[in-house]
Design an enzyme around this catalytic site. Structure first.
Site, PDB file in Angstrom:
ATOM      1  N   CYS A   1     126.458  99.480  81.698  1.00  0.00           N
ATOM      2  CA  CYS A   1     127.798  99.594  82.284  1.00  0.00           C
ATOM      3  C   CYS A   1     128.122  98.417  83.198  1.00  0.00           C
ATOM      4  CB  CYS A   1     127.925 100.925  83.030  1.00  0.00           C
ATOM      5  SG  CYS A   1     126.861 101.066  84.484  1.00  0.00           S
TER       6      CYS A   1
ATOM      7  N   ARG B   1     137.933 106.030  93.076  1.00  0.00           N
ATOM      8  CA  ARG B   1     136.471 105.824  93.074  1.00  0.00           C
ATOM      9  C   ARG B   1     135.980 106.320  94.412  1.00  0.00           C
ATOM     10  NH1 ARG B   1     132.982 100.698  91.125  1.00  0.00           N
ATOM     11  NH2 ARG B   1     133.375 101.866  89.210  1.00  0.00           N
TER      12      ARG B   1
ATOM     13  N   GLN C   1     133.781 105.147  82.045  1.00  0.00           N
ATOM     14  CA  GLN C   1     132.769 104.236  81.502  1.00  0.00           C
ATOM     15  C   GLN C   1     132.249 104.763  80.156  1.00  0.00           C
ATOM     16  OE1 GLN C   1     131.382 101.185  82.904  1.00  0.00           O
ATOM     17  NE2 GLN C   1     130.756 101.109  80.764  1.00  0.00           N
TER      18      GLN C   1
ATOM     19  N   HIS D   1     130.771 109.181  85.801  1.00  0.00           N
ATOM     20  CA  HIS D   1     131.562 107.961  85.565  1.00  0.00           C
ATOM     21  C   HIS D   1     132.193 108.084  84.170  1.00  0.00           C
ATOM     22  CE1 HIS D   1     133.098 104.089  86.107  1.00  0.00           C
ATOM     23  NE2 HIS D   1     132.005 103.351  86.063  1.00  0.00           N
TER      24      HIS D   1
ATOM     25  N   ASP E   1     120.929 101.727  83.569  1.00  0.00           N
ATOM     26  CA  ASP E   1     121.849 101.480  84.684  1.00  0.00           C
ATOM     27  C   ASP E   1     120.985 101.036  85.860  1.00  0.00           C
ATOM     28  OD1 ASP E   1     124.079 101.464  86.386  1.00  0.00           O
ATOM     29  OD2 ASP E   1     124.043 103.624  86.737  1.00  0.00           O
TER      30      ASP E   1
END
Ligand code: CP
Ligand code: NVA
Length: 306
Positions: free
Chosen positions: A261, A102, A132, A129, A221
């Site tokens: 997420c 990450r 996800q 991402h 998000d």
């Protein structure tokens, strides 16, 4: 050998293979039948940013697959003191079988992948991402959701990842952002190119109602991603009117699902009422991080030799 840095590096068939593998492994796991697909393999997990889901799901997932995971915070390893990424990648990939990272900058992952002997997985970058999105798509299938998705909010790493997934799989994606917060132009171009092949329908708007009307899946998000804390006040002002609340959700298709997420900031990108009304989907999505990533890791292991 393949890396998993962005879904754009995979064909539709490959993405669906990973999803099917995830479904199969999930079914086995639900019957407590944990097959050692990655027996004795080691996963290095490098984190330059905080995480709850990514850290726990990769660690538990690797254990359930018969392997081990090592948590490495970038501030505790020599990267934090300036050791080059290319040296770190060459060292860790001689000791571990898989690497998940990450990172602040997507280029760090590309550098890692260039010098790694083993597959590198993106556990979130400023651009994408992708793990996800594998969980999100798995959740869409499990809830039998239709193919029309509305993404409401920031044109960030999640929006980019939806653009790539939707354009690869032939979904309809409406992305509603405030002016100035549109997705990256290069990533949008990639998605538009993919859409010509897959038949995906993709469009951007600043009108949240237009985006959500008739959608089968509504998603959002945070407005303030990790690293953007200094812009918080301005962002909260600029995103006024972009909260997914009950009135907005009423415009979606009957039975529409809501995905997030996580972490979620209630009262900002989503209202408390919408969040709690759709908690079943949201927490199934979070759990699916575990299952989807197992599918990705086993698929990468099976493709080590091209
Ligand atoms: N959604 C997600 O990646 O969560 P974490 O930041 O907790 O890993
Ligand atoms: N866009 C968010 C996603 C967190 C999982 C961030 O990058 O912080």
């Amino acid at each position: 050998m393949r890396h998993f840095l962005t879904l754009n590096d995979f064909g539709k068939d490959e993405i669906l293979e990973m999803i099917n593998l995830a479904r199969e492994i999930k079914k086995e796991a639900k019957a407590r039948d944990f097959k050692p697909y990655l027996k004795d393999q080691k996963l290095a997990m490098i984190f330059e940013k905080s995480s709850t889901r990514t850290r726990v799901s990769f660690d538990v997932g690797m254990n359930e697959l018969g392997g081990h995971a090592l948590f490495l915070s970038s501030s505790d390893i020599q990267i934090g003191r300036g050791e080059p990424i290319k040296d770190t990648a060459r060292v860790i990939s001689r000791m571990c079988d898989l690497i998940m990272a990450r990172v602040n900058r997507h280029e760090t992952l590309e550098e890692f992948a260039k010098f790694s002997r083993v597959p590198v997985i993106n556990g979130l970058s400023d651009k994408f991402h992708p793990v996800q999105l594998m969980a999100d798509y798995l959740t869409m299938l499990e809830f039998d959701a239709g193919k029309c998705v509305a993404y409401v909010g920031d044109g960030n790493n999640m929006a980019h990842s939806w653009l790539i997934l939707a354009s690869k799989l032939g979904l309809e994606l409406r992305v509603a952002t405030p002016a100035g917060y549109e997705p990256d132009g290069e990533i949008l171009n990639l998605a538009m190119k993919n859409a010509q092949i897959s038949g995906a329908k993709i469009y951007l708007t600043q009108d949240v109602k237009e985006a959500v009307s008739g959608a089968d899946v509504v998603t959002t998000d945070t407005w303030v991603s990790m690293g953007q804390e200094a812009e918080k006040e301005k962002r909260l002002r600029d995103f006024a009117g972009f909260c997914v609340d009950e009135n907005l959700m009423k415009l979606a298709a009957p039975g529409a699902i809501f995905l997030h997420c996580l972490p979620a900031y209630r009262g900002y990108e989503v209202s408390e009422a919408v969040f709690e009304a759709h908690a079943d989907e949201i927490f199934a999505e979070a759990e699916n991080r575990l299952h989807a990533q197992k599918g990705v890791m086993v698929w990468l292991d099976r493709h080590r030799n091209g």
